[in-house]
Design an enzyme around this catalytic site. Structure first.
Site, PDB file in Angstrom:
ATOM      1  N   ASN A   6       0.878  -1.030   0.011  1.00  0.00           N
ATOM      2  CA  ASN A   6       0.157  -0.100  -0.001  1.00  0.00           C
ATOM      3  C   ASN A   6       0.947   1.202   0.192  1.00  0.00           C
ATOM      4  O   ASN A   6       1.412   1.714   1.080  1.00  0.00           O
ATOM      5  CB  ASN A   6      -0.880  -0.097   1.143  1.00  0.00           C
ATOM      6  CG  ASN A   6      -2.026   1.138   1.470  1.00  0.00           C
ATOM      7  OD1 ASN A   6      -1.907   1.994   0.347  1.00  0.00           O
ATOM      8  ND2 ASN A   6      -2.468   1.301   2.514  1.00  0.00           N
ATOM      9  N   LYS A   8      -0.023   4.247  -0.061  1.00  0.00           N
ATOM     10  CA  LYS A   8      -0.690   5.529   0.216  1.00  0.00           C
ATOM     11  C   LYS A   8      -0.424   6.497  -0.875  1.00  0.00           C
ATOM     12  O   LYS A   8      -0.354   6.364  -1.938  1.00  0.00           O
ATOM     13  CB  LYS A   8      -0.276   5.736   1.732  1.00  0.00           C
ATOM     14  CG  LYS A   8      -0.153   4.372   2.546  1.00  0.00           C
ATOM     15  CD  LYS A   8      -0.072   4.862   3.930  1.00  0.00           C
ATOM     16  CE  LYS A   8      -0.363   3.307   4.773  1.00  0.00           C
ATOM     17  NZ  LYS A   8      -0.069   3.579   6.302  1.00  0.00           N
ATOM     18  N   HIS A  95      -9.626   1.094   4.442  1.00  0.00           N
ATOM     19  CA  HIS A  95      -8.289   1.333   5.297  1.00  0.00           C
ATOM     20  C   HIS A  95      -8.596   2.427   6.470  1.00  0.00           C
ATOM     21  O   HIS A  95      -9.473   3.445   6.572  1.00  0.00           O
ATOM     22  CB  HIS A  95      -7.246   1.857   4.225  1.00  0.00           C
ATOM     23  CG  HIS A  95      -6.168   1.922   4.890  1.00  0.00           C
ATOM     24  ND1 HIS A  95      -5.684   2.906   5.711  1.00  0.00           N
ATOM     25  CD2 HIS A  95      -4.893   1.281   4.662  1.00  0.00           C
ATOM     26  CE1 HIS A  95      -4.338   2.707   6.150  1.00  0.00           C
ATOM     27  NE2 HIS A  95      -4.111   1.545   5.486  1.00  0.00           N
ATOM     28  N   GLU A  97      -7.013   4.801   7.475  1.00  0.00           N
ATOM     29  CA  GLU A  97      -6.989   6.246   7.213  1.00  0.00           C
ATOM     30  C   GLU A  97      -8.105   6.746   6.412  1.00  0.00           C
ATOM     31  O   GLU A  97      -8.423   7.712   6.951  1.00  0.00           O
ATOM     32  CB  GLU A  97      -5.682   6.371   6.210  1.00  0.00           C
ATOM     33  CG  GLU A  97      -4.434   6.346   7.346  1.00  0.00           C
ATOM     34  CD  GLU A  97      -3.078   5.578   6.539  1.00  0.00           C
ATOM     35  OE1 GLU A  97      -3.111   5.714   5.022  1.00  0.00           O
ATOM     36  OE2 GLU A  97      -2.163   5.227   7.189  1.00  0.00           O
ATOM     37  N   GLU A 167      -5.472  -4.614  10.524  1.00  0.00           N
ATOM     38  CA  GLU A 167      -4.399  -3.628  10.855  1.00  0.00           C
ATOM     39  C   GLU A 167      -4.702  -2.864  12.037  1.00  0.00           C
ATOM     40  O   GLU A 167      -5.635  -1.899  12.255  1.00  0.00           O
ATOM     41  CB  GLU A 167      -4.478  -2.670   9.791  1.00  0.00           C
ATOM     42  CG  GLU A 167      -4.034  -3.325   8.516  1.00  0.00           C
ATOM     43  CD  GLU A 167      -3.564  -2.229   7.261  1.00  0.00           C
ATOM     44  OE1 GLU A 167      -2.496  -2.636   6.706  1.00  0.00           O
ATOM     45  OE2 GLU A 167      -4.213  -1.252   7.029  1.00  0.00           O
ATOM     46  N   GLY A 173       2.121   2.783  10.728  1.00  0.00           N
ATOM     47  CA  GLY A 173       3.047   4.120  10.534  1.00  0.00           C
ATOM     48  C   GLY A 173       3.621   4.493  12.033  1.00  0.00           C
ATOM     49  O   GLY A 173       4.324   5.437  12.107  1.00  0.00           O
ATOM     50  N   SER A 212       2.930  -1.527  10.650  1.00  0.00           N
ATOM     51  CA  SER A 212       4.554  -1.395  10.864  1.00  0.00           C
ATOM     52  C   SER A 212       5.504  -2.923  10.603  1.00  0.00           C
ATOM     53  O   SER A 212       6.235  -3.071  11.284  1.00  0.00           O
ATOM     54  CB  SER A 212       4.991  -0.962  12.290  1.00  0.00           C
ATOM     55  OG  SER A 212       4.550   0.456  12.198  1.00  0.00           O
TER      56      SER A 212
HETATM   57  P1  13P Z   1       2.893   0.948   7.790  1.00  0.00           P
HETATM   58  O1  13P Z   1       3.474  -0.362   7.300  1.00  0.00           O
HETATM   59  O2  13P Z   1       3.522   2.095   7.181  1.00  0.00           O
HETATM   60  O3  13P Z   1       2.777   0.823   9.120  1.00  0.00           O
HETATM   61  O4  13P Z   1       1.452   0.828   7.070  1.00  0.00           O
HETATM   62  C1  13P Z   1       0.563  -0.083   7.281  1.00  0.00           C
HETATM   63  C2  13P Z   1      -0.736   0.245   6.493  1.00  0.00           C
HETATM   64  O5  13P Z   1      -1.220   0.901   6.771  1.00  0.00           O
HETATM   65  C3  13P Z   1      -0.780  -0.714   5.268  1.00  0.00           C
HETATM   66  O6  13P Z   1      -2.090  -0.538   4.704  1.00  0.00           O
END
Ligand code: 13P
Length: 257
Positions: A6, A8, A95, A97, A167, A173, A212
């Protein structure tokens, strides 16, 4: 096993092209784990061009989001049929976010899941609890609600065509990964919930872990019984790092799964 990258809101189409070219050159011939790249919308057609002759069992691509409506006056939105026409095989739905920053709720995500499935896109449906929810002992309640409301009214066959990504929001993150035990426990609970509450063949479904994931912790997470792959943000942005994750996954496949 599945490794989903991903990206982002990272990488221009030019950067995406360079990444994929480098990745394909370095990809081991006998790779077992499929890679799914989820770039920002403007890079989708670039990926379609670069991956035209690559079997989807090796590398395929999809979107990070979609809208549930088919077409019309929805400024700034992208429909499932547009994604399909770009060559997408996958669409991420829910997601954290999107849930947190853009206020998307389970009822709306249910419509997005339907839209993705209607175009034969495989949804990657993301679920997970915040730190406050975990600390308040609400982990299971949150996961059950996200699953039952997200999949409300969908047939078992439709649910089984979906990939789930667990997640934990507090691990995204932040560099704070769930321990393999915490992740396994949540994944096992998700699988049980799918079987008990949604009456699907949950053993057949893939449940990815996200939050992470790095080349250092990937092997111990992916070795867990109910972890079927990873959804990776930060560590998917560099070719070397994504290849290390792929190697960890292939190692797990070879050893036990
Ligand atoms: P990170 O791997 O940067 O923590 O992000 C995880 C994520 O949101 C994948 O969709």
């Amino acid at each position: 096993m599945l490794l989903a990258a991903n990206w982002k809101m990272n990488k221009t189409p030019t950067e995406a092209r360079a990444f994929v070219r480098e990745y394909l050159v370095a990809l081991p011939r006998d790779v077992k784990t499929p890679t799914v790249i989820l770039p920002p919308f403007p890079a989708l057609t670039v990926l379609a061009e670069e991956l035209e002759d690559v079997p989807p069992e090796k590398v395929s691509f999809g979107a990070q989001n979609l809208h549930n409506e088919v077409k019309g006056a929805f400024t700034g939105e992208v429909s499932a049929s547009m994604l399909k026409d770009c060559g997408c095989r996958w669409a991420t739905v829910g997601h954290s976010e999107r849930r947190r920053i853009f206020g998307e709720q389970n009822e709306f995500l249910n419509k997005k899941l339907r839209a993705a499935l209607s175009q034969n896109l495989t949804p990657i449906y993301c679920i997970g609890e915040t730190l406050e929810e975990r600390e308040a002992g609400k982990l299971e309640e949150i996961l059950v609600t996200q699953l039952t409301e997200g999949f409300e009214g969908l047939s078992s066959a439709s649910v089984e065509r979906t990939v789930i990504a667990y997640e934990p929001v507090w691990a995204i993150g932040t560099g704070k990964t769930a321990t393999p035990e915490q992740a396994q426990e949540a994944h096992a609970f998700v699988r049980r919930t799918l079987a008990d509450k949604l009456q699907v063949n949950a053993r057949k479904m893939e449940i990815l872990y996200g939050g992470s994931v790095t080349p250092e912790n990937a092997y111990s997470l992916l070795s867990q019984k109910d972890i079927d792959g990873a959804l990776v943000g930060g560590a998917s942005l560099k070719v070397d790092s994504l290849l290390s994750l792929l190697a960890a996954s292939d190692r797990v496949l070879q050893e036990k799964k």
